[in-house]
Design a protein around this motif. Structure first.
Motif, mmCIF file in Angstrom:
data_model
loop_
_atom_site.group_PDB
_atom_site.id
_atom_site.type_symbol
_atom_site.label_atom_id
_atom_site.label_comp_id
_atom_site.label_asym_id
_atom_site.label_seq_id
_atom_site.Cartn_x
_atom_site.Cartn_y
_atom_site.Cartn_z
ATOM 1 N N PHE A 82 0.825 -1.208 0.000
ATOM 2 C CA PHE A 82 0.000 0.000 0.000
ATOM 3 C C PHE A 82 0.859 1.258 0.000
ATOM 4 O O PHE A 82 2.006 1.236 0.410
ATOM 5 N N ARG A 141 3.817 -13.898 1.667
ATOM 6 C CA ARG A 141 2.577 -14.503 1.179
ATOM 7 C C ARG A 141 2.839 -15.431 0.004
ATOM 8 O O ARG A 141 1.946 -16.136 -0.430
ATOM 9 N N ALA B 163 -5.246 -4.844 3.717
ATOM 10 C CA ALA B 163 -3.927 -5.483 3.740
ATOM 11 C C ALA B 163 -4.035 -6.907 4.269
ATOM 12 O O ALA B 163 -3.473 -7.840 3.699
ATOM 13 N N ARG B 165 -6.570 -8.877 4.206
ATOM 14 C CA ARG B 165 -7.225 -9.734 3.210
ATOM 15 C C ARG B 165 -6.259 -10.152 2.109
ATOM 16 O O ARG B 165 -6.186 -11.319 1.741
ATOM 17 N N THR B 166 -5.479 -9.180 1.597
ATOM 18 C CA THR B 166 -4.556 -9.536 0.514
ATOM 19 C C THR B 166 -3.424 -10.430 1.024
ATOM 20 O O THR B 166 -2.765 -11.094 0.242
ATOM 21 N N LEU B 167 -3.201 -10.425 2.329
ATOM 22 C CA LEU B 167 -2.142 -11.282 2.871
ATOM 23 C C LEU B 167 -2.658 -12.687 3.145
ATOM 24 O O LEU B 167 -1.974 -13.495 3.762
#
Lengths: 342, 273
Positions: A82, A141, B163, B165-167
């Motif tokens: 971000f 991730r 953040a 959620r995307t992780l």
């Protein structure tokens, strides 16, 4: 390397965004704020739902509106960094990274040189350190694609330069399809091999940075690459030259062919600056007072009337350039591009 | 000259306000010697009321947390038509006169109320039981919690949720590992406000649950029952409530002063949409 293909439409508050893009290595999208750049990343990450189209990583469909497919963000293998990094303030650096995945935490902390900060909270970190933590977390991730939202905008001018170099090196090592959005053309060029200009919800031009500089498809692209853009109207064609009368009344010559309302594009480094009128091969001559002098690295940006020229520091000293002094700016007809104005 | 006059007026007004607010509290402790005050606290009226009060308040707080937290989260994060109306309705009991709350509870859940026949069919009779005390407390106290909790959830940066959620975290994991910890201080503050409000509940309880010693007589109800019979005992009960309230207020202060800011790097740049 994998390929991310995105071809979708997104309804935003005041306009519709349409984009077709294949990301294989590193692509940067530049554009003014409000152009929908962040929304592109959010759509790919699954935080916004496209109205139509497809998003896929290799054969793996993330979004296919026609078939009713739209995976949740946690079901897509995507690493989104971000703009202000969005680190979890209540977790340590280590826990932030581990949030993305527990398997490679130590390795990542090491690789991003943040092992010594493992126990620190995000608020104790500098801007550059926060960015490294955000990148490490995104990579933990094990993403199939990396998305960076204005990676350098949250940094002050001083740290920005060094972080940019650092980021450049890191990106080269990731071997992941990477999509970066930024409002700064220089950042885009520094970080990506392919640059796309996004204006008013549409991709105006996509290509190598040199391509965008050399032959901008429209005035927006030209102004984004840092080129001068002078508005005028064609008044004649002679000997392979197009004559353009500028709004200020002056005449310019270009080897490009165009008709009607045009923008004359000329790059600052193609403009010579002199104290006296020189009768050389440069057809175009503009005289005016020096409006401003700005040091950019080892060059000096000189504002002469509507033009910005770039000269070396040595030349600026030799010519004793100063604000208010009258100088001549000249550039060749071959150094100009004409872009139609709509 | 005029400046000095203004200063005198301001200081004078402040002094009057301060004395007016502090004097009744001080008076509770000065009318009866401390030793006797402590002795009075061991009377069965006090211990019974204490047990009823804490039991009812604790159960009510549990219910408020379990039902109020999800409600507050939805109201904080969803945008829909009629949301403002809904929030206003939820907050209404906060400004409702306690007598209205009491009569409303009776009209809804009382023997002859809206759900009275349903309850009777199920073999439940709530009025004038401890259940009624819990309901009265929950009715007047939960809006305080929900209101504060909505603000706490709204203050959680939506980018942190995104953040998470995307992780790879689903919405449940995101809620428990990101949203809840970041809103925790606000929730605790709301909870202590609701606790204090519930402990002092009087009007709705006396109308809906009555004032039976050992069953529905809470501390405030005991004060009311005793003050015409045994004024000193009423004072002792008052002193007890002052001490509990002060402790609660202090806890609240501590919670609020210890607050890590939820946003860590406010960007000076406008976000590129």
């Amino acid at each position: 390397m994998a390929t991310l293909s995105a071809d979708f439409a997104l309804r935003l508050r005041s306009f519709e965004l349409r984009l077709a893009l294949d990301v294989e290595r590193t692509v940067a999208l530049v554009g003014p704020s409000g152009a929908g750049k962040s929304s592109v990343l959010r759509a790919i990450a699954g935080l916004l739902r496209p109205a139509e189209g497809r998003i896929a990583l290799d054969g793996d469909d993330w979004v296919d509106v026609a078939r009713g497919i739209c995976l949740e963000p946690d079901e897509r293998r995507v690493g989104l960094v971000f703009q202000d990094y969005a680190l979890f303030p209540h977790l340590s650096v280590r826990a932030n990274v581990a949030y993305g995945g527990r398997d490679r935490v130590d390795e990542l902390l090491e690789r991003f040189r943040i092992s010594h900060l493992a126990k620190a909270r995000p608020r104790e970190l500098s801007g550059g350190e926060r960015q490294r933590v955000a990148l490490a977390r995104a990579l933990a991730r094990e993403p199939g694609v990396l998305l960076l939202d204005e990676p350098l905008a949250a940094l002050d001018a001083h740290t920005k330069a060094s972080v940019r170099v650092e980021l450049q090196e890191l990106l080269a090592g990731f071997a992941l399809p990477t999509l970066i959005v930024t409002h700064d053309y220089e950042d885009a060029v520094a970080l990506a091999g392919t640059v796309g200009v996004l204006v008013d919800g549409g991709l105006r031009q996509l290509g190598a940075p040199e391509e965008l500089v050399a032959s901008p498809r429209d005035p927006f692209v030209a102004s984004f690459t840092g080129a001068n853009l002078l508005h005028g109207r064609t008044v004649g064609h002679e000997n392979g030259l197009t004559t353009v009368r500028l709004e200020s009344g002056e005449l310019l010559y270009s080897t490009d062919d165009a008709d009607g309302e045009v923008g004359v594009v000329v790059h600052p480094w193609d403009i010579s600056v002199g104290r006296a009128y020189l009768d050389d091969s440069a057809l175009n001559l503009v005289s005016g007072e020096v409006g401003s002098l700005v040091q950019v690295g080892n060059r000096v940006r000189v504002r002469i009337g509507p033009l910005t020229a770039e000269v070396t520091e040595a030349s600026a000293e030799r010519l004793e350039l100063a604000r208010g002094g009258v100088v001549f700016a000249s550039f060749k007809a071959t150094g100009t591009r004409l872009v139609p104005l709509s | 000259m005029r400046r000095r006059l203004l200063a005198v007026l301001f200081f004078g007004a402040s002094a009057v306000a301060l004395v007016f607010l502090v004097l009744p509290v001080v008076a509770i402790f000065t009318r009866v010697p401390p030793g006797r005050l402590l002795h009075l606290l061991s009377s069965p009226v006090v211990t019974d009321a204490l047990v009823v009060s804490f039991k009812a308040t604790a159960i009510a707080q549990g219910l408020i947390l379990v039902f109020g937290t999800p409600a507050a989260y939805l109201l904080a994060t969803r945008r829909f038509r009629g949301r403002t109306l809904l929030v206003t309705l939820v907050e209404l009991p906060l400004v409702l006169p306690p007598a209205v709350a009491g009569i409303g509870l009776l009209a809804a859940f009382g023997r002859f109320g809206l759900l009275g026949s349903t309850f009777r069919f199920l073999g439940i009779d709530v009025s004038f039981t401890q259940t009624a005390v819990v309901m009265a407390v929950a009715f007047v106290a939960s809006p305080l919690y929900i209101r504060t909790a909505i603000a706490a959830f709204e203050a959680v940066d939506p980018d942190l949720v995104a953040a998470s959620r995307t992780l790879g975290a689903g919405s449940t994991r995101t809620f428990f590992r990101v949203v809840l910890p970041l809103a925790a201080n606000g929730l605790a503050a709301g909870e202590s406000l609701a606790f204090a409000r519930g402990l002092g509940e009087f009007g709705a309880t006396i109308m809906f649950a009555g004032s039976l010693q050992g069953v529905t007589q809470t501390l405030p109800l005991a004060i009311y029952a005793e003050f015409s019979v045994n004024f000193d005992l009423a004072l002792a009960l008052g002193a007890l409530l002052v001490a509990i309230s002060a402790a609660l207020l202090l806890t609240l202060r501590l919670i609020l002063s210890w607050r890590p800011s939820p946003r860590i790097s406010p960007s000076v740049f406008a976000p590129s949409s």
